[in-house]
Write an enzyme that holds these catalytic residues in place. Structure first.
Site, PDB file in Angstrom:
ATOM      1  N   ASP A 191       0.859  -1.190   0.000  1.00  0.00           N
ATOM      2  CA  ASP A 191       0.000   0.000   0.000  1.00  0.00           C
ATOM      3  C   ASP A 191       0.889   1.232   0.000  1.00  0.00           C
ATOM      4  O   ASP A 191       1.358   1.679   1.043  1.00  0.00           O
ATOM      5  CB  ASP A 191      -0.920   0.006   1.216  1.00  0.00           C
ATOM      6  N   HIS A 196       0.601   7.961   4.016  1.00  0.00           N
ATOM      7  CA  HIS A 196       1.158   7.277   5.184  1.00  0.00           C
ATOM      8  C   HIS A 196       2.666   7.453   5.332  1.00  0.00           C
ATOM      9  O   HIS A 196       3.265   6.856   6.233  1.00  0.00           O
ATOM     10  CB  HIS A 196       0.801   5.796   5.100  1.00  0.00           C
ATOM     11  N   ILE A 211      -0.490   9.514   8.602  1.00  0.00           N
ATOM     12  CA  ILE A 211      -1.284   8.663   9.481  1.00  0.00           C
ATOM     13  C   ILE A 211      -0.982   7.197   9.175  1.00  0.00           C
ATOM     14  O   ILE A 211      -0.457   6.856   8.111  1.00  0.00           O
ATOM     15  CB  ILE A 211      -2.792   8.935   9.314  1.00  0.00           C
ATOM     16  N   GLY A 214      -5.140   2.338   7.762  1.00  0.00           N
ATOM     17  CA  GLY A 214      -6.246   1.705   8.471  1.00  0.00           C
ATOM     18  C   GLY A 214      -6.115   0.187   8.481  1.00  0.00           C
ATOM     19  O   GLY A 214      -6.437  -0.472   9.473  1.00  0.00           O
TER      20      GLY A 214
END
Length: 288
Positions: A191, A196, A211, A214
């Site tokens: 990903d 991120h 961040i 998820g």
């Protein structure tokens, strides 16, 4: 409108052959914190952790299915979809495994846009991937992707995933620290969304710093439930679903609350350093 809902749903499913080996599984497990369980005296060599990190004892956590193949970002290139990654948030995820995932394998993975919902200020894409090998179906993934600013086109609003918060105290509570470099390690499983890792991109998306994925929180939570409630046996897991209720920052700590029932664990996850701010909600692990 960058999303043509009718075209996206009507598009032919796309099939690709994927393959993986023990190094892919080990990297994924390390990316979700394997070998660093704070409840173990020596987590790097504890037998409970070696089943996630040592090739001779390896088992595959079912959430590995979310990074096998193209992953979520790959599904955003489907016909009828032309969107800015800075407007994208992962809203929810479900995985159903039809049998245990082998440590080494290959499969045909079929991907499609199963639905496009109109939430007013956002559109929600349901991206479905199904994988099967020579022995039959392996897993089915559904990713719910929020695309901010793309709602209001008059489509169906879609189902609501919200369920009432449990009124009783949890049966189990564990805490799992997130390493400062957790997102950098996790993204090596495929990903590559710069949200991120790249501070400038994160600011464009409305965050003061990158961040955590998820799906990294998703994997960390399933591992915690497996180790705490299921005796570390991943073969007992049948399905796992969640709603992403808030963001997590590398360096924070997850508080994972579990309510155990017959063949099901209800889970809520919050960020300790932000007074338990919700991270995962409406989360269920179905098991044998």
């Amino acid at each position: 409108m960058p999303i043509d809902a009718e075209k996206a749903v009507a598009a032919e499913p796309r099939s690709t052959r994927i393959s993986w080996g023990h190094k892919d599984v080990q990297l994924y497990h390390l990316g979700i914190g394997a070998g660093a369980d704070p409840d173990r005296a020596d987590p790097a060599t504890d037998p409970g952790e070696l089943r996630y990190t040592l090739e001779s004892r390896l088992q595959v956590l079912p959430s590995f299915a979310t990074v096998a193949g193209a992953g979520v970002v790959g599904g955003l290139s489907s016909p009828g979809i032309d969107i800015d990654l800075a407007a994208v948030l992962h809203g929810g995820q479900s995985v159903r495994v039809h049998r245990p995932i082998p440590v080494t394998g290959s499969a045909v993975q079929t991907s499609k846009v199963a639905a496009v919902y109109d939430k007013g200020k956002a559109a929600v894409l349901v991206l479905r991937t199904e994988a099967a090998d020579d022995e039959g179906p392996l897993w089915t993934n559904d990713a719910q992707i929020f695309v901010r600013g793309e709602g209001g086109f008059g489509g169906e609003r879609g189902p609501s995933e919200r369920v009432a918060h449990p009124e009783v105290a949890p049966d189990r509570v564990v805490e799992r620290p997130i390493r400062p470099d957790q997102a950098l390690l996790y993204r090596l499983s495929g990903d590559w969304n710069p949200l991120h890792a790249d501070p400038e991109f994160a600011r464009l998306a409305g965050f003061d710093r990158p961040i955590l994925h998820g799906l990294c929180t998703y994997g960390m939570t399933l591992k915690a439930v497996t180790d705490t409630v299921l005796g570390g046996d991943v073969t007992r897991i049948r399905s796992y679903r969640t709603r992403f209720a808030g963001v997590v920052f590398p360096g924070e700590t997850l508080r994972i609350q579990m309510w155990t029932g017959e063949n099901q664990v209800r889970v809520e996850v919050g960020a300790v350093e932000r007074d338990g701010a919700p991270v995962l909600g409406d989360t269920f692990v179905e098991h044998s």
